[in-house]
Design an enzyme around this catalytic site. Structure first.
Site, PDB file in Angstrom:
ATOM      1  N   ARG A  56      -8.453  -0.668   4.847  1.00 19.62           N
ATOM      2  CA  ARG A  56      -7.782   0.539   4.136  1.00 19.62           C
ATOM      3  C   ARG A  56      -6.318  -0.304   3.843  1.00 19.62           C
ATOM      4  O   ARG A  56      -5.540   0.117   3.044  1.00 19.62           O
ATOM      5  CB  ARG A  56      -7.340   1.540   5.156  1.00 19.62           C
ATOM      6  CG  ARG A  56      -8.672   2.346   5.491  1.00 19.62           C
ATOM      7  CD  ARG A  56      -8.411   3.558   6.420  1.00 19.62           C
ATOM      8  NE  ARG A  56      -7.018   4.451   5.615  1.00 19.62           N
ATOM      9  CZ  ARG A  56      -6.639   5.537   5.951  1.00 19.62           C
ATOM     10  NH1 ARG A  56      -6.974   5.788   7.157  1.00 19.62           N
ATOM     11  NH2 ARG A  56      -5.801   6.144   5.225  1.00 19.62           N
ATOM     12  N   ARG A  99       0.712  14.690  13.164  1.00 19.87           N
ATOM     13  CA  ARG A  99       1.307  14.335  11.720  1.00 19.87           C
ATOM     14  C   ARG A  99       1.399  15.544  11.023  1.00 19.87           C
ATOM     15  O   ARG A  99       0.712  15.791   9.886  1.00 19.87           O
ATOM     16  CB  ARG A  99       0.583  13.235  11.061  1.00 19.87           C
ATOM     17  CG  ARG A  99       0.610  12.010  11.908  1.00 19.87           C
ATOM     18  CD  ARG A  99      -0.089  10.865  11.308  1.00 19.87           C
ATOM     19  NE  ARG A  99       0.836  10.237  10.273  1.00 19.87           N
ATOM     20  CZ  ARG A  99       0.224   9.271   9.356  1.00 19.87           C
ATOM     21  NH1 ARG A  99      -1.102   8.738   9.817  1.00 19.87           N
ATOM     22  NH2 ARG A  99       0.872   8.936   8.500  1.00 19.87           N
ATOM     23  N   PRO A 100       2.007  16.587  11.274  1.00 20.15           N
ATOM     24  CA  PRO A 100       2.310  17.558  10.553  1.00 20.15           C
ATOM     25  C   PRO A 100       3.004  17.539   9.114  1.00 20.15           C
ATOM     26  O   PRO A 100       3.447  16.324   9.006  1.00 20.15           O
ATOM     27  CB  PRO A 100       3.173  18.565  11.478  1.00 20.15           C
ATOM     28  CG  PRO A 100       4.104  17.725  12.146  1.00 20.15           C
ATOM     29  CD  PRO A 100       2.830  16.513  12.354  1.00 20.15           C
ATOM     30  N   CYS A 103      -4.591  12.632  12.765  1.00 15.32           N
ATOM     31  CA  CYS A 103      -5.297  11.393  12.597  1.00 15.32           C
ATOM     32  C   CYS A 103      -5.032  10.865  14.150  1.00 15.32           C
ATOM     33  O   CYS A 103      -4.227  11.360  14.931  1.00 15.32           O
ATOM     34  CB  CYS A 103      -4.687  10.421  11.721  1.00 15.32           C
ATOM     35  SG  CYS A 103      -2.938   9.731  11.917  1.00 15.32           S
ATOM     36  N   ARG A 106      -4.535  10.633   4.383  1.00 12.22           N
ATOM     37  CA  ARG A 106      -3.286  11.851   4.461  1.00 12.22           C
ATOM     38  C   ARG A 106      -2.450  11.643   3.427  1.00 12.22           C
ATOM     39  O   ARG A 106      -1.733  12.607   3.177  1.00 12.22           O
ATOM     40  CB  ARG A 106      -2.621  11.287   5.840  1.00 12.22           C
ATOM     41  CG  ARG A 106      -3.422  11.262   7.275  1.00 12.22           C
ATOM     42  CD  ARG A 106      -2.357  11.061   8.242  1.00 12.22           C
ATOM     43  NE  ARG A 106      -1.305  11.822   8.024  1.00 12.22           N
ATOM     44  CZ  ARG A 106      -0.868  12.974   8.283  1.00 12.22           C
ATOM     45  NH1 ARG A 106      -2.130  13.689   8.497  1.00 12.22           N
ATOM     46  NH2 ARG A 106       0.382  13.445   7.871  1.00 12.22           N
ATOM     47  N   ASP A 133       4.841   0.441  11.921  1.00 15.83           N
ATOM     48  CA  ASP A 133       3.570  -0.298  11.267  1.00 15.83           C
ATOM     49  C   ASP A 133       3.523  -1.563  11.858  1.00 15.83           C
ATOM     50  O   ASP A 133       2.446  -2.253  11.614  1.00 15.83           O
ATOM     51  CB  ASP A 133       3.621   0.129   9.920  1.00 15.83           C
ATOM     52  CG  ASP A 133       3.238   1.345   9.241  1.00 15.83           C
ATOM     53  OD1 ASP A 133       3.549   1.695   8.200  1.00 15.83           O
ATOM     54  OD2 ASP A 133       3.254   2.169  10.217  1.00 15.83           O
ATOM     55  N   ILE A 173       8.272   6.914  16.946  1.00 13.35           N
ATOM     56  CA  ILE A 173       7.788   7.694  15.818  1.00 13.35           C
ATOM     57  C   ILE A 173       6.552   8.548  15.883  1.00 13.35           C
ATOM     58  O   ILE A 173       6.611   9.776  15.544  1.00 13.35           O
ATOM     59  CB  ILE A 173       7.585   6.628  14.436  1.00 13.35           C
ATOM     60  CG1 ILE A 173       9.023   5.663  14.170  1.00 13.35           C
ATOM     61  CG2 ILE A 173       7.310   7.310  13.138  1.00 13.35           C
ATOM     62  CD1 ILE A 173      10.188   6.263  13.985  1.00 13.35           C
ATOM     63  N   LYS A 186       0.809  -1.279   0.061  1.00 15.24           N
ATOM     64  CA  LYS A 186       0.151  -0.117   0.062  1.00 15.24           C
ATOM     65  C   LYS A 186       1.056   1.214   0.077  1.00 15.24           C
ATOM     66  O   LYS A 186       0.544   2.084  -0.816  1.00 15.24           O
ATOM     67  CB  LYS A 186      -0.800  -0.049   1.152  1.00 15.24           C
ATOM     68  CG  LYS A 186      -1.483   1.342   1.458  1.00 15.24           C
ATOM     69  CD  LYS A 186      -2.361   1.346   2.722  1.00 15.24           C
ATOM     70  CE  LYS A 186      -1.630   1.534   4.083  1.00 15.24           C
ATOM     71  NZ  LYS A 186      -1.402   2.976   4.243  1.00 15.24           N
ATOM     72  N   ASN A 187       1.882   1.105   0.936  1.00 15.19           N
ATOM     73  CA  ASN A 187       2.827   2.556   0.981  1.00 15.19           C
ATOM     74  C   ASN A 187       3.629   2.679  -0.055  1.00 15.19           C
ATOM     75  O   ASN A 187       4.477   3.712   0.123  1.00 15.19           O
ATOM     76  CB  ASN A 187       3.236   2.448   2.533  1.00 15.19           C
ATOM     77  CG  ASN A 187       2.353   2.893   3.673  1.00 15.19           C
ATOM     78  OD1 ASN A 187       1.060   3.245   3.077  1.00 15.19           O
ATOM     79  ND2 ASN A 187       2.610   2.476   4.596  1.00 15.19           N
TER      80      ASN A 187
HETATM   81  C1  EPZ Z   1       4.426   6.904   6.408  1.00 18.28           C
HETATM   82  O1  EPZ Z   1       3.756   7.920   6.787  1.00 18.28           O
HETATM   83  C2  EPZ Z   1       3.498   5.650   6.053  1.00 18.28           C
HETATM   84  N1  EPZ Z   1       2.444   5.999   5.152  1.00 18.28           N
HETATM   85  C3  EPZ Z   1       2.814   5.398   7.575  1.00 18.28           C
HETATM   86  O2  EPZ Z   1       2.066   4.118   7.399  1.00 18.28           O
HETATM   87  C4  EPZ Z   1       3.970   4.921   8.415  1.00 18.28           C
HETATM   88  O3  EPZ Z   1       3.561   4.628   9.783  1.00 18.28           O
HETATM   89  C5  EPZ Z   1       5.142   6.142   8.659  1.00 18.28           C
HETATM   90  O4  EPZ Z   1       5.472   6.616   7.173  1.00 18.28           O
HETATM   91  C6  EPZ Z   1       6.299   5.788   9.340  1.00 18.28           C
HETATM   92  O5  EPZ Z   1       6.948   4.650   8.761  1.00 18.28           O
HETATM   93  C7  EPZ Z   1       2.515   5.885   3.957  1.00 18.28           C
HETATM   94  O6  EPZ Z   1       3.825   5.869   3.500  1.00 18.28           O
HETATM   95  C8  EPZ Z   1       1.501   6.407   3.043  1.00 18.28           C
HETATM   96  P1  EPZ Z   1       6.463  10.282   8.540  1.00 18.28           P
HETATM   97  P2  EPZ Z   1       4.239   9.511   6.820  1.00 18.28           P
HETATM   98  O7  EPZ Z   1       6.252  11.520   7.829  1.00 18.28           O
HETATM   99  O8  EPZ Z   1       5.143   9.666   5.911  1.00 18.28           O
HETATM  100  C9  EPZ Z   1       6.811  13.443  11.594  1.00 18.28           C
HETATM  101  C10 EPZ Z   1       0.174   2.965   7.800  1.00 18.28           C
HETATM  102  O9  EPZ Z   1      -0.399   2.245   8.759  1.00 18.28           O
HETATM  103  N2  EPZ Z   1       6.685  14.291  10.536  1.00 18.28           N
HETATM  104  O10 EPZ Z   1       7.713   9.330   8.029  1.00 18.28           O
HETATM  105  O11 EPZ Z   1       3.208  10.303   6.930  1.00 18.28           O
HETATM  106  C11 EPZ Z   1       5.776  12.692  12.062  1.00 18.28           C
HETATM  107  O12 EPZ Z   1       4.725  13.428  12.727  1.00 18.28           O
HETATM  108  C12 EPZ Z   1       0.703   4.316   7.886  1.00 18.28           C
HETATM  109  O13 EPZ Z   1       0.354   2.423   6.580  1.00 18.28           O
HETATM  110  C13 EPZ Z   1       6.773  15.783  10.921  1.00 18.28           C
HETATM  111  O14 EPZ Z   1       7.016  16.245  12.238  1.00 18.28           O
HETATM  112  O15 EPZ Z   1       5.110   9.361   8.369  1.00 18.28           O
HETATM  113  C14 EPZ Z   1       6.316  11.579  12.464  1.00 18.28           C
HETATM  114  O16 EPZ Z   1       6.475  11.544  14.200  1.00 18.28           O
HETATM  115  C15 EPZ Z   1       0.509   4.951   9.165  1.00 18.28           C
HETATM  116  N3  EPZ Z   1       6.613  16.721   9.802  1.00 18.28           N
HETATM  117  C16 EPZ Z   1       7.598  11.257  11.991  1.00 18.28           C
HETATM  118  O17 EPZ Z   1       7.905  12.512  11.238  1.00 18.28           O
HETATM  119  C17 EPZ Z   1       6.416  16.438   8.465  1.00 18.28           C
HETATM  120  O18 EPZ Z   1       6.591  17.398   7.786  1.00 18.28           O
HETATM  121  C18 EPZ Z   1       7.559  10.290  10.998  1.00 18.28           C
HETATM  122  O19 EPZ Z   1       6.473  10.293  10.115  1.00 18.28           O
HETATM  123  C19 EPZ Z   1       6.253  14.868   8.469  1.00 18.28           C
HETATM  124  C20 EPZ Z   1       6.584  14.047   9.297  1.00 18.28           C
END
Ligand code: EPZ
Length: 425
Positions: free
Chosen positions: A400, A123-124, A118, A94, A308, A330, A22-23
């Site tokens: 999902r 998740r900024p 969420c 998202r 995940d 995370i 999916k990702n």
């Molecule tokens: C991706 O989300 C995945 N989704 C998530 O999977 C996964 O949990 C996550 O990466 C971590 O591996 C997809 O790929 C579609 P991040 P993403 O940006 O990219 C902070 C699932 O269950 N952050 O790597 O949104 C954030 O808050 C989903 O399939 C900022 O602060 O995650 C988090 O604490 C859930 N500012 C950390 O970074 C930003 O601009 C990592 O988030 C972006 C992120």
């Protein structure tokens, strides 16, 4: 709302074919925006999130032809009719934020609803926006939308991301493929899905190196062209079914996947005593017949233990011999499965970002509530091991991210069925 009913206690035996990730599929679909020629994607999983992304792309004016049988999608962004990603779609998923970079690169403008938080965290998207600004975009937040403009196109830049972010790395990598000059992404995410996206972009004519490391370099080109690409196997689905074998005391053959996609998870699983036997197109997971040993886990960006898979590993640890300290680094709120697992008899105490799981001899079935995608599957795993009947509510979370999960499990002996909500007369 549909429910899933499980009667636990049957050791699973058989083969499960792992679907496309999916990702990986989600960013790959948005990559189609970058070219006016056809992008052909295969091994696309049949998931609610994929359907949602296709809806979003179609309202941008992209032609999408889907063949479910062949798990294939043909995307043709001959022209972009509309550069707005509306709130009513973005709020449901998202990952819609992944159209921002491609729209800016292709059209020089984009108006994307802010995704909002969420259940697992705020998740900024500041890292996405800051990186695009460093590439010359003008960005304004107004009425819940990101208004981005790059009338003269994007420029290459060296961007250091303050936190490792998967989708920020993907958004910026895609935007950089058509920028003027070279972009360097420092502190980039290293997930297999990033490498899969880079492989697809290279097939489309992009010039990218360093994907899979923490520094990715992209040399902008003027145009991307037609390509075909097969989506990489889903490492999270792989880990989820590996735990299904372990927690039921059974043995499963996981096909069309690889232990290389989830190295830290496999090493933790082996430390619990579970047997893992790699083959040329997947691997066996076999319960050893001895009690599961408690192992401590800390989630980290790839190649660390995947966040995940945290909820799924916790389900396994609830029936371990001993205890396991699970630390989530995370996301700030990713323990919503804990109270539901405790209703099934688990012994878990949460202190801040850590959960202490003391093993119990047996879980007991109960009605439980799914709250987010991965938490909901941990309840299914617990239900497979529990004595008696478990009802999992709000299974739309499951749909999902898991393709036909009850069918895959039932074919391996699980007593599991989806109970359709009775339509009110
Ligand atoms: C991706 O989300 C995945 N989704 C998530 O999977 C996964 O949990 C996550 O990466 C971590 O591996 C997809 O790929 C579609 P991040 P993403 O940006 O990219 C902070 C699932 O269950 N952050 O790597 O949104 C954030 O808050 C989903 O399939 C900022 O602060 O995650 C988090 O604490 C859930 N500012 C950390 O970074 C930003 O601009 C990592 O988030 C972006 C992120």
């Amino acid at each position: 709302m549909d429910q899933i009913r499980i009667v636990g206690g049957t050791p699973l035996k058989g083969t499960i074919t792992i679907s496309g990730a999916k990702n990986a599929a989600l960013p790959l679909l948005t990559a189609a925006i970058l070219s006016d020629e056809v992008l052909e994607l295969t091994n696309i999983p049949e998931l609610a999130d994929i359907k949602c992304m296709l809806e979003l792309l179609e309202q941008h004016g992209i032609q999408a032809t889907r063949n479910l049988e062949q798990k294939k999608v043909l995307l043709h962004a001959q022209s972009i009719a509309n550069t707005t990603a509306p709130y009513d779609i973005v709020r449901k998923m998202r990952a819609s934020i992944l159209v921002l970079g491609p729209l800016l690169a292709r059209c020089g403008e984009a108006r994307v609803s802010l995704p909002g938080g969420c259940s697992i965290g705020t998740r900024p998207v500041d890292i996405h926006l800051q990186g695009l600004e460093e590439m010359g975009a003008e960005i304004e937040l107004k009425e819940g939308y990101i208004h981005a403009k790059a009338p003269k196109g994007l420029k290459g830049a060296t961007i250091t991301m303050r936190v490792v972010s998967v989708t920020a790395t993907e958004n910026l990598m895609m935007a950089a493929t058509l920028a003027d000059g070279t972009t360097k992404l420092v502190n980039a995410a290293r997930e297999p899905e990033i490498v899969d996206l880079a492989n697809c972009l290279r097939a489309m004519g992009a010039s990218i190196e360093g994907d899979g490391t923490d520094t990715i370099t992209i040399h902008g080109v003027t145009k991307l062209h037609h390509a075909q690409h097969r989506v990489v196997a889903d490492r999270i689905e792989t880990g989820t079914f590996a735990i299904a074998a372990a927690i039921t005391g059974g043995e499963l053959y996981l096909k069309d996947t690889s232990i290389e996609l989830l190295p830290s998870f496999i090493s933790v699983l082996q430390k619990t005593g579970v047997i893992v036997e790699p083959t040329s197109d997947g691997f066996w997971v076999k319960a050893s017949g001895h009690p599961i040993t408690g192992v401590d886990v800390m989630t980290e960006p790839y190649p660390g233990f995947a966040t995940d898979l945290q909820a799924q590993m916790m389900a396994l640890m609830t029936v371990c011999q001993g205890a396991s300290l699970i630390t989530e680094t995370i996301f700030e709120n990713r323990f919503m499965h804990v109270p539901e697992l405790c209703r099934m008899g688990a012994n878990i105490t949460v202190h801040g970002s850590s959960a202490l799981v003391r093993g119990v001899s047996q879980l007991r079935g109960a009605p439980v509530m799914a709250t987010d995608l991965r938490a909901s599957v941990s309840l299914v795993l617990a239900g497979l091991a529990a004595e008696g009947e478990t009802w999992v509510n709000r299974v739309y979370h499951l749909d999902r991210g898991y393709e036909h999960i009850e069918d895959k499990l039932r074919h391996c002996g699980a007593h599991i069925e989806r109970v359709k909500e009775a339509i009110a007369a």
